[in-house]
Design a protein around this motif. Structure first.
Motif, PDB file in Angstrom:
ATOM      1  N   ALA A  71       4.176   7.382   4.288  1.00  0.00           N
ATOM      2  CA  ALA A  71       4.723   6.027   4.246  1.00  0.00           C
ATOM      3  C   ALA A  71       6.054   5.981   4.983  1.00  0.00           C
ATOM      4  O   ALA A  71       6.315   5.057   5.766  1.00  0.00           O
ATOM      5  N   ARG A 123       4.787  -5.067   4.138  1.00  0.00           N
ATOM      6  CA  ARG A 123       5.956  -4.257   4.477  1.00  0.00           C
ATOM      7  C   ARG A 123       6.722  -3.842   3.212  1.00  0.00           C
ATOM      8  O   ARG A 123       7.190  -2.716   3.107  1.00  0.00           O
ATOM      9  N   VAL A 137      -1.861  -1.914   2.467  1.00  0.00           N
ATOM     10  CA  VAL A 137      -0.513  -1.849   3.029  1.00  0.00           C
ATOM     11  C   VAL A 137      -0.590  -2.032   4.541  1.00  0.00           C
ATOM     12  O   VAL A 137       0.292  -2.618   5.156  1.00  0.00           O
ATOM     13  N   PHE A 171       6.914   3.811   8.296  1.00  0.00           N
ATOM     14  CA  PHE A 171       8.070   2.921   8.293  1.00  0.00           C
ATOM     15  C   PHE A 171       8.986   3.230   9.472  1.00  0.00           C
ATOM     16  O   PHE A 171       9.455   2.327  10.176  1.00  0.00           O
ATOM     17  N   LEU A 213       6.946   2.358  -1.427  1.00  0.00           N
ATOM     18  CA  LEU A 213       6.356   3.700  -1.480  1.00  0.00           C
ATOM     19  C   LEU A 213       7.333   4.786  -1.045  1.00  0.00           C
ATOM     20  O   LEU A 213       7.264   5.911  -1.510  1.00  0.00           O
ATOM     21  N   THR A 214       8.217   4.419  -0.129  1.00  0.00           N
ATOM     22  CA  THR A 214       9.116   5.447   0.410  1.00  0.00           C
ATOM     23  C   THR A 214      10.268   5.744  -0.536  1.00  0.00           C
ATOM     24  O   THR A 214      10.967   6.739  -0.351  1.00  0.00           O
ATOM     25  N   CYS A 269      -4.043  10.166   3.269  1.00  0.00           N
ATOM     26  CA  CYS A 269      -2.950   9.243   2.967  1.00  0.00           C
ATOM     27  C   CYS A 269      -3.122   7.933   3.710  1.00  0.00           C
ATOM     28  O   CYS A 269      -2.860   6.858   3.153  1.00  0.00           O
ATOM     29  N   LEU A 296      -3.407   4.220   2.124  1.00  0.00           N
ATOM     30  CA  LEU A 296      -2.580   3.075   2.529  1.00  0.00           C
ATOM     31  C   LEU A 296      -3.468   1.888   2.901  1.00  0.00           C
ATOM     32  O   LEU A 296      -3.093   0.731   2.678  1.00  0.00           O
ATOM     33  N   LEU A 325       5.137  -0.987   1.518  1.00  0.00           N
ATOM     34  CA  LEU A 325       5.397   0.242   2.258  1.00  0.00           C
ATOM     35  C   LEU A 325       6.766   0.797   1.898  1.00  0.00           C
ATOM     36  O   LEU A 325       6.915   1.985   1.597  1.00  0.00           O
ATOM     37  N   LEU A 367       1.947  11.104   0.154  1.00  0.00           N
ATOM     38  CA  LEU A 367       1.865   9.676   0.437  1.00  0.00           C
ATOM     39  C   LEU A 367       3.230   9.107   0.810  1.00  0.00           C
ATOM     40  O   LEU A 367       3.359   8.325   1.749  1.00  0.00           O
ATOM     41  N   LYS A 368       4.259   9.538   0.086  1.00  0.00           N
ATOM     42  CA  LYS A 368       5.613   9.081   0.392  1.00  0.00           C
ATOM     43  C   LYS A 368       6.016   9.470   1.807  1.00  0.00           C
ATOM     44  O   LYS A 368       6.611   8.687   2.533  1.00  0.00           O
ATOM     45  N   LEU A 417       0.876  -3.791  10.027  1.00  0.00           N
ATOM     46  CA  LEU A 417       1.467  -3.795   8.685  1.00  0.00           C
ATOM     47  C   LEU A 417       1.047  -5.061   7.942  1.00  0.00           C
ATOM     48  O   LEU A 417       1.239  -6.164   8.431  1.00  0.00           O
TER      49      LEU A 417
END
Lengths: 211, 211
Positions: free
Chosen positions: B139, B203, B187, B143, B209-210, B178, B182, B206, B135-136, B200
């Motif tokens: 994300a 934001r 998101v 981004f 998440l990163t 994923c 989201l 998001l 997921l990261k 988006l």
DNA sequence: CGGGTGCTTGACTAGCATCAAATGTAGTGG
DNA sequence: CCACTACATTTGATGCTAGTCAAGCACCCG
């Protein structure tokens, strides 16, 4: 007077002929001694004379990620800007030679070549890491280390298991398990009190694992 | 006469002032059209004018791994040697501008800056990939794509799910899962028949998440 | 309508992370 | 010389995550 110009400056405005370096005196470092840290002003690039250096970053969550290990002859410390984006530390007893941007004296450093070499290394590492399977990654790491000691029966990796883990994106436990697997497969022997001295028994098998 | 000099030549012997480029005509490409392939002689570097390009390698086992996506304004095709080590293809309708090493005409290209930018990109990608959790990674990818369209309510990623999977070192199914996560987390929204148009909604979430 | 393509979802499994503990080696001090 | 600590490595047990295999859906086109 270019003496205060930073590496970043001529990286950013690199239209100019790279300034010739003043050959500074080598620096001797103890294990885990810091060379530079994130956020510092970038004043020099370095070449490893003996030993090894780890280049790493810390994630917001505090996790360490090792971007690269630099061995004898390799260059590090070239940044896009004039601020350090990562940390550099000696892995073991190490000697490095700094090069600063100063007046033209000797032959200029081929910064482009250094940058491209590091880029190629980084790209290769991407392949190794995403090439899932912990065993493959560790095998690729051992192979990479072995290539630095061509013709040697044995060599000292010098990095701890946790260094290797942070380099390969694994955990210490998984790295240890992979090493025992490599021993069980008779690919290598580990010696030394910290089990960091590698004797390759079956180079072909090692290569076969990395494919 | 430098006309036949390759990029690799002045990458390797970069002590010379980078030869000024002859500004060639832009090249228009259809989706999935090849720009160059592994093993070819490297004759030019390229800048993306519109669209996007994928740079990838094939592992010995035939798996594709996408090293990078190049969007508008980004450079690619700079190699360490004079032989291509990877493949370049258009992701969608794309226009690129080639630059060859030829006689000094206009302003020289800042090859060092290009190399360092690509190095920084590659290093950042290493962090994203090893920063476990699918997921990261997804994300971070979204981004990254969003950053290329600052201020836009919606944007088209253009890459297929399998492009994204090969870029992030995941499988198509995981990437799809994923994206649904989201969506469930509100998101983002996905529109378009291929679900590649992103809106988006949150934001900050998001970014969170990163991390 | 049928087939192709790309995306999504479900069920199951393998592999790595996690938590926990054991082993081995060196160094210190009694 | 031995008990004790400190550190790095190794091993074991367990759970979760993402890969795998399989199927279903939506859309497009001939």
């Amino acid at each position: 007077m270019l003496h205060d110009q930073t590496i970043g400056d001529y990286a950013a405005g690199g239209r100019h002929y790279p300034p010739a370096p003043a050959r500074d005196q080598p620096i001797r470092l103890k294990p885990d001694e810091t060379i530079y840290s994130e956020g510092e002003h970038a004043r020099a690039i370095y070449q490893v004379e003996t030993g090894a250096v780890r280049i790493y970053r810390l994630t917001p969550s505090g996790q360490r990620y090792i971007l690269s290990f630099c061995g004898k002859g390799e260059w590090f410390g070239l940044e896009t800007g004039n601020v350090r984006t990562d940390f550099a530390e000696a892995v073991c007893e190490t000697s490095i030679r700094p090069f600063r941007a100063s007046q033209n004296t000797a032959a200029p450093i081929d910064l482009l070549h250094i940058a491209l070499t590091n880029l190629a290394k980084a790209q290769h590492k991407q392949l190794v890491i995403t090439e899932q399977s912990a065993l493959k990654r560790v095998a690729a790491f051992v192979f990479e280390m072995a290539e630095r000691h061509p013709g040697a029966r044995e060599f000292d990796m010098m990095m701890s298991r946790s260094d290797i883990a942070d380099y390969l994106g694994l955990t210490v436990e998984t790295v240890a398990r992979c090493f025992t697997k490599l021993r069980e497969k008779h690919v290598l022997c580990l010696n030394g009190k910290l089990q960091r001295i590698v004797r390759l028994l079956d180079r072909d098998a090692l290569i076969a694992l990395t494919v």
